[in-house]
Design a protein around this motif. Structure first.
Motif, PDB file in Angstrom:
ATOM      1  N   THR A  40      24.273  61.079  39.462  1.00 20.63           N
ATOM      2  CA  THR A  40      24.502  60.305  38.294  1.00 20.63           C
ATOM      3  C   THR A  40      25.846  59.516  38.610  1.00 20.63           C
ATOM      4  O   THR A  40      26.442  59.080  37.584  1.00 20.63           O
ATOM      5  CB  THR A  40      24.752  61.269  36.811  1.00 20.63           C
ATOM      6  N   TYR A  41      26.012  59.509  39.722  1.00 18.28           N
ATOM      7  CA  TYR A  41      27.315  58.584  40.072  1.00 18.28           C
ATOM      8  C   TYR A  41      27.106  57.114  39.945  1.00 18.28           C
ATOM      9  O   TYR A  41      26.040  56.762  40.057  1.00 18.28           O
ATOM     10  CB  TYR A  41      27.617  58.768  41.722  1.00 18.28           C
ATOM     11  N   THR A  42      28.014  56.350  39.851  1.00 22.09           N
ATOM     12  CA  THR A  42      27.881  54.864  39.620  1.00 22.09           C
ATOM     13  C   THR A  42      29.081  54.537  40.709  1.00 22.09           C
ATOM     14  O   THR A  42      30.186  55.174  40.944  1.00 22.09           O
ATOM     15  CB  THR A  42      28.168  54.387  38.252  1.00 22.09           C
ATOM     16  N   SER A  43      28.881  53.136  41.122  1.00 27.68           N
ATOM     17  CA  SER A  43      29.773  52.561  42.029  1.00 27.68           C
ATOM     18  C   SER A  43      29.765  51.317  41.797  1.00 27.68           C
ATOM     19  O   SER A  43      28.856  50.640  41.438  1.00 27.68           O
ATOM     20  CB  SER A  43      29.402  52.630  43.452  1.00 27.68           C
ATOM     21  N   TYR A  44      31.137  50.597  41.592  1.00 32.33           N
ATOM     22  CA  TYR A  44      31.356  49.071  41.046  1.00 32.33           C
ATOM     23  C   TYR A  44      31.981  48.399  42.272  1.00 32.33           C
ATOM     24  O   TYR A  44      32.761  48.795  42.957  1.00 32.33           O
ATOM     25  CB  TYR A  44      32.443  49.014  39.799  1.00 32.33           C
ATOM     26  N   SER A  45      31.569  47.010  42.153  1.00 33.68           N
ATOM     27  CA  SER A  45      32.064  46.069  43.127  1.00 33.68           C
ATOM     28  C   SER A  45      33.474  45.631  42.555  1.00 33.68           C
ATOM     29  O   SER A  45      33.831  46.134  41.249  1.00 33.68           O
ATOM     30  CB  SER A  45      31.005  45.088  43.261  1.00 33.68           C
ATOM     31  N   ASP A  46      33.918  44.635  43.286  1.00 32.22           N
ATOM     32  CA  ASP A  46      35.087  43.880  42.861  1.00 32.22           C
ATOM     33  C   ASP A  46      34.683  42.860  41.877  1.00 32.22           C
ATOM     34  O   ASP A  46      33.422  42.765  41.617  1.00 32.22           O
ATOM     35  CB  ASP A  46      35.997  43.420  43.777  1.00 32.22           C
ATOM     36  N   THR A  47      35.473  42.300  41.115  1.00 32.79           N
ATOM     37  CA  THR A  47      35.012  40.991  40.164  1.00 32.79           C
ATOM     38  C   THR A  47      35.377  39.989  40.900  1.00 32.79           C
ATOM     39  O   THR A  47      36.234  39.542  41.561  1.00 32.79           O
ATOM     40  CB  THR A  47      36.041  41.173  38.894  1.00 32.79           C
ATOM     41  N   SER A  48      34.341  39.016  40.599  1.00 32.15           N
ATOM     42  CA  SER A  48      34.064  37.731  41.151  1.00 32.15           C
ATOM     43  C   SER A  48      34.281  36.681  39.984  1.00 32.15           C
ATOM     44  O   SER A  48      33.590  36.818  39.001  1.00 32.15           O
ATOM     45  CB  SER A  48      33.036  37.458  42.154  1.00 32.15           C
ATOM     46  N   MET A  49      35.240  35.603  39.937  1.00 32.76           N
ATOM     47  CA  MET A  49      35.165  34.554  39.204  1.00 32.76           C
ATOM     48  C   MET A  49      34.344  33.182  39.648  1.00 32.76           C
ATOM     49  O   MET A  49      34.807  33.002  40.729  1.00 32.76           O
ATOM     50  CB  MET A  49      36.310  34.188  38.524  1.00 32.76           C
ATOM     51  N   THR A  50      33.642  32.673  38.748  1.00 34.52           N
ATOM     52  CA  THR A  50      33.391  31.413  39.188  1.00 34.52           C
ATOM     53  C   THR A  50      33.403  30.278  37.746  1.00 34.52           C
ATOM     54  O   THR A  50      33.742  30.672  36.921  1.00 34.52           O
ATOM     55  CB  THR A  50      31.534  31.347  39.377  1.00 34.52           C
ATOM     56  N   TYR A  51      33.584  29.091  38.258  1.00 42.35           N
ATOM     57  CA  TYR A  51      34.079  28.158  37.478  1.00 42.35           C
ATOM     58  C   TYR A  51      32.670  27.105  37.206  1.00 42.35           C
ATOM     59  O   TYR A  51      32.628  26.668  38.256  1.00 42.35           O
ATOM     60  CB  TYR A  51      35.131  27.673  37.863  1.00 42.35           C
ATOM     61  N   PRO A  52      32.407  26.813  36.028  1.00 40.83           N
ATOM     62  CA  PRO A  52      31.349  25.930  35.944  1.00 40.83           C
ATOM     63  C   PRO A  52      32.047  24.731  36.100  1.00 40.83           C
ATOM     64  O   PRO A  52      33.236  24.276  36.133  1.00 40.83           O
ATOM     65  CB  PRO A  52      30.976  26.020  34.443  1.00 40.83           C
ATOM     66  N   LEU A  53      31.074  23.599  36.224  1.00 38.09           N
ATOM     67  CA  LEU A  53      31.602  22.106  36.332  1.00 38.09           C
ATOM     68  C   LEU A  53      32.493  21.781  35.121  1.00 38.09           C
ATOM     69  O   LEU A  53      31.914  22.244  34.004  1.00 38.09           O
ATOM     70  CB  LEU A  53      30.506  21.192  36.245  1.00 38.09           C
ATOM     71  N   ASN A  54      33.473  21.250  35.188  1.00 35.80           N
ATOM     72  CA  ASN A  54      34.512  20.792  34.115  1.00 35.80           C
ATOM     73  C   ASN A  54      33.867  19.593  33.399  1.00 35.80           C
ATOM     74  O   ASN A  54      33.999  18.424  33.932  1.00 35.80           O
ATOM     75  CB  ASN A  54      35.733  20.494  34.568  1.00 35.80           C
ATOM     76  N   ILE A  55      33.124  19.628  32.581  1.00 35.58           N
ATOM     77  CA  ILE A  55      32.381  18.402  31.879  1.00 35.58           C
ATOM     78  C   ILE A  55      33.433  17.557  31.026  1.00 35.58           C
ATOM     79  O   ILE A  55      33.059  16.398  30.701  1.00 35.58           O
ATOM     80  CB  ILE A  55      31.407  19.135  30.657  1.00 35.58           C
ATOM     81  N   PHE A  56      34.553  17.857  31.267  1.00 36.11           N
ATOM     82  CA  PHE A  56      35.825  17.022  30.535  1.00 36.11           C
ATOM     83  C   PHE A  56      36.533  16.238  31.687  1.00 36.11           C
ATOM     84  O   PHE A  56      37.467  15.559  31.256  1.00 36.11           O
ATOM     85  CB  PHE A  56      36.745  17.895  29.767  1.00 36.11           C
ATOM     86  N   GLU A  57      36.255  16.654  32.995  1.00 32.99           N
ATOM     87  CA  GLU A  57      36.998  15.840  33.858  1.00 32.99           C
ATOM     88  C   GLU A  57      36.807  14.325  33.740  1.00 32.99           C
ATOM     89  O   GLU A  57      35.928  14.068  33.662  1.00 32.99           O
ATOM     90  CB  GLU A  57      36.552  16.419  35.328  1.00 32.99           C
ATOM     91  N   GLY A  58      38.264  13.581  33.801  1.00 32.85           N
ATOM     92  CA  GLY A  58      38.152  12.290  33.586  1.00 32.85           C
ATOM     93  C   GLY A  58      38.212  11.878  32.352  1.00 32.85           C
ATOM     94  O   GLY A  58      38.025  10.387  31.805  1.00 32.85           O
TER      95      GLY A  58
END
Length: 186
Positions: free
Chosen positions: A19-37
């Protein structure tokens, strides 16, 4: 949706029948900034009735429906801009009454703040024009003015007007947009 980052991780379960679990590190992604410009185009800043400055601008082309407010900034040296006020999203002009148009040159910039609270770069600046005139004993008049700043292609031409004793303005001369002085005999 607002372009906030997404976080991801992986979880491994039931490792070798346990019943063990193992987690990865956390990764962040950024969506396209629809407000750029997302910025406004400033139409003009102009002196009104020799006592106030009116600044006008257009709604941004990128997501105008997502504008929460406009933050206005002002400078008298075109370098140090300080916050002046915030205006609701449907307002596209501001009358600055706290000015001394006879002695100071004013520059304005506008920042769009959208509903996601993402601030963008300040707009291009726009400025007022200060004119000074002198008449000598021979009634020769020398007029000189500061350049207007704010239009992408510059000023096409300046129109000089003279006010008569009844308060009516009359055409005096039209000069090229690169000229900043005019002399004439009264």
């Amino acid at each position: 949706p607002c372009p906030y980052p997404y976080s991801y991780k992986v979880m491994a379960t039931d490792l070798c029948g346990t019943t063990y679990t193992s987690y990865s590190d956390t990764s962040m992604t950024y969506p396209l900034n629809i407000f750029e410009g997302q910025h406004v185009d400033v139409v003009r800043s102009t002196v009104i009735d020799n006592k106030t400055v009116l600044t006008e601008w257009k709604q941004p082309l990128i997501h105008p429906e997502k504008v929460a407010k406009f933050d206005l900034y002002r400078s008298t040296d075109n370098t140090n801009f300080t916050y002046l006020t915030s205006l609701p999203s449907m307002i596209t002009d501001y009358m600055d009454n706290n000015v001394d148009v006879q002695n100071n040159h004013y520059y304005y910039k506008i920042m769009v703040v959208n509903t996601c609270n993402i601030s963008n770069a300040l707009s291009q600046n726009t400025s007022t024009i200060i004119i000074k005139g002198e008449m000598n004993e021979a009634r020769q008049v020398h007029l000189e003015w500061s350049p207007y700043i704010g239009w992408e292609n510059g000023v096409d031409y300046y129109i000089l007007e003279k006010q008569d004793d009844d308060g009516n303005w009359h055409f005096l001369k039209q000069v090229d947009g690169t000229v900043r002085w005019y002399d004439y005999q009264e």
